[in-house]
Design an enzyme around this catalytic site. Sequence first.
Site, PDB file in Angstrom:
ATOM      1  N   PRO A 304       0.821  -1.210   0.000  1.00 37.28           N
ATOM      2  CA  PRO A 304       0.000   0.000   0.000  1.00 37.28           C
ATOM      3  C   PRO A 304       0.853   1.258   0.000  1.00 37.28           C
ATOM      4  CG  PRO A 304       0.057  -0.976   2.187  1.00 37.28           C
ATOM      5  CD  PRO A 304       0.794  -1.923   1.285  1.00 37.28           C
ATOM      6  N   GLY A 305       0.440   2.242  -0.769  1.00 34.63           N
ATOM      7  CA  GLY A 305       1.097   3.549  -0.749  1.00 34.63           C
ATOM      8  C   GLY A 305       0.094   4.585  -0.273  1.00 34.63           C
ATOM      9  N   CYS A 374       0.716  28.895 -15.730  1.00 35.90           N
ATOM     10  CA  CYS A 374       0.243  29.479 -16.985  1.00 35.90           C
ATOM     11  C   CYS A 374      -0.560  28.473 -17.804  1.00 35.90           C
ATOM     12  CB  CYS A 374       1.435  29.970 -17.793  1.00 35.90           C
ATOM     13  SG  CYS A 374       2.449  31.089 -16.854  1.00 35.90           S
ATOM     14  N   GLU A 375      -1.578  27.916 -17.193  1.00 30.78           N
ATOM     15  CA  GLU A 375      -2.433  26.942 -17.877  1.00 30.78           C
ATOM     16  C   GLU A 375      -3.843  27.127 -17.350  1.00 30.78           C
ATOM     17  OE1 GLU A 375      -1.376  23.709 -19.445  1.00 30.78           O
ATOM     18  OE2 GLU A 375       0.741  24.232 -19.402  1.00 30.78           O
TER      19      GLU A 375
HETATM   20  C1  LIG Z   1       4.105  -1.960  -8.123  1.00 31.94           C
HETATM   21  C2  LIG Z   1       3.312  -1.011  -7.301  1.00 31.94           C
HETATM   22  N1  LIG Z   1       3.083  -1.291  -6.015  1.00 31.94           N
HETATM   23  C3  LIG Z   1       2.393  -0.456  -5.221  1.00 31.94           C
HETATM   24  C4  LIG Z   1       1.886   0.745  -5.693  1.00 31.94           C
HETATM   25  C5  LIG Z   1       1.160   1.652  -4.758  1.00 31.94           C
HETATM   26  O1  LIG Z   1      -0.134   1.924  -5.145  1.00 31.94           O
HETATM   27  P1  LIG Z   1      -1.105   2.735  -4.188  1.00 31.94           P
HETATM   28  O2  LIG Z   1      -0.431   3.981  -3.794  1.00 31.94           O
HETATM   29  O3  LIG Z   1      -2.299   2.957  -5.019  1.00 31.94           O
HETATM   30  O4  LIG Z   1      -1.400   1.851  -3.000  1.00 31.94           O
HETATM   31  C6  LIG Z   1       2.090   1.083  -7.040  1.00 31.94           C
HETATM   32  C7  LIG Z   1       1.546   2.337  -7.581  1.00 31.94           C
HETATM   33  O5  LIG Z   1       1.665   2.713  -8.711  1.00 31.94           O
HETATM   34  C8  LIG Z   1       2.845   0.191  -7.866  1.00 31.94           C
HETATM   35  O6  LIG Z   1       3.073   0.471  -9.150  1.00 31.94           O
END
Ligand SMILES: Cc1ncc(COP(=O)(O)O)c(C=O)c1O
Length: 445
Positions: A304-305, A374-375
């Site tokens: 997860p990110g 500038c968009e």
């Molecule tokens: C290989 C991989 N793992 C994990 C992530 C994290 O995704 P998220 O931030 O949606 O959880 C990404 C996001 O592009 C990814 O490419």
Amino acid sequence: LTLDLGPESRASADVPPEPLSSEAPIGRHLLPINVGRSPSGHLTVAGVDLCSLAEEFGTPAFVYDEEHLRVRCREALAAFGPGVAYAAKAFHCKAMALLAFEEGLALDVATDGELAVALAAGIPGDRLVLHGSNKSVHELEAGLRAGVARIAVDSFDEIDRLESLVAGRGGVQDVLVRVTPGVEAHTHEYVMTGQVDSKFGFGLDSAAAEAAARLRKIEGVRLVGVHAHIGSQIFRTDSFAREVAALAPFVSDLGVGELCIGGGLGVAYLNGETAPTLVDWAAAVRSACRDARLPPEVRVTAEPGRAIVATAGVTLYRVGTIKDLPGIRRYVSVDGGMSDNPRPVLYGSGYEAFLPRCPDSARRLAARVVGKHCESGDVVVENARLPADLAVGDILATPVTGAYGHSMASNYNRVGRPPVVFVRGGRARVVVRRETVEDLLRLEL
Ligand SMILES: Cc1ncc(COP(=O)(O)O)c(C=O)c1O
């Protein structure tokens, strides 16, 4: 009010937005965990008044509730176990890398730059997973040298490069084979990655078995598992269940001990949205593994990110111009924009806005919050609601900007990137300082 939810949200929200009054203050679920009110009614995060913070550090600025980040890391660890990695691409700096490591998470890094930041933070190589599409020889070498725990191998060309790099090197590098499982997640096309027509990985029905066989023949490489990532900002856990169902037979046939399902769990950006928690996500994945009869000894992990960092972060801007076009709309210009948050331009993503000096006020004013670039497309919040007494000089905040904001920031129009400020226990500390004109000029020869 009809909030434009943006394509990501429109495509993915399986829970219809609740009918909130258009004037309702910002939803509590869109704010960091540790919010409160100062004696004068300003919004505080971890005991720090956001208006004072803007005065002290300037605007725009990214502010993160450090405890919120830690709580989410702990949830991810409890949900998926010690193999779970934080996807650094969502928000990466030494302080964040260290925080995730301290909380027991591994780190997924996708380039030599992300790898270098993690190493500079003191993260040991064996807590890193090297991802990336089209890894260069240099990046693979850097990963091998750092002793990364896993390299997720993405293409046959990469296998060739890895093969020549490990030849005669001694030691064994553990690798995962990245597979596109043919699952189309319910999300924006640009952040969908699991479908067959994809630049990422090996097609499950076509190339994956051959890639695995080739990796198994290379001395100095050990194939330990399968990796897939079906996309980002996914609200429906059944997308992940379909991913598991597609991959389980391949994992079983290979007899490998690990399946990483990638990241992608969505978060709410708007008042009416709700998203599954990390716990819901892991439960759905586990149940899908049982349904797919994945051998129980296979370690199932995730990366997860966004779900870890998005809601922990708030961006503070200062209002510089208010332009009224009677019968058309009101434009509210702030001192940042697409350079600190490209998501509205890239995906049409929707956000909320509020004034930290009066977070509980009704938001009677309809406006479009725009940036200084500038968009015409430089939109921060397309359909914002703000308190009626909004004035030039106000601090305006957008919540849920902790993911893919700072990490995707640019220097467009030669604007310096904003600082990152962590707040905890009533104290604020700058963990990444503001970029200056001197920083920009340093690159010029
Ligand atoms: C290989 C991989 N793992 C994990 C992530 C994290 O995704 P998220 O931030 O949606 O959880 C990404 C996001 O592009 C990814 O490419």
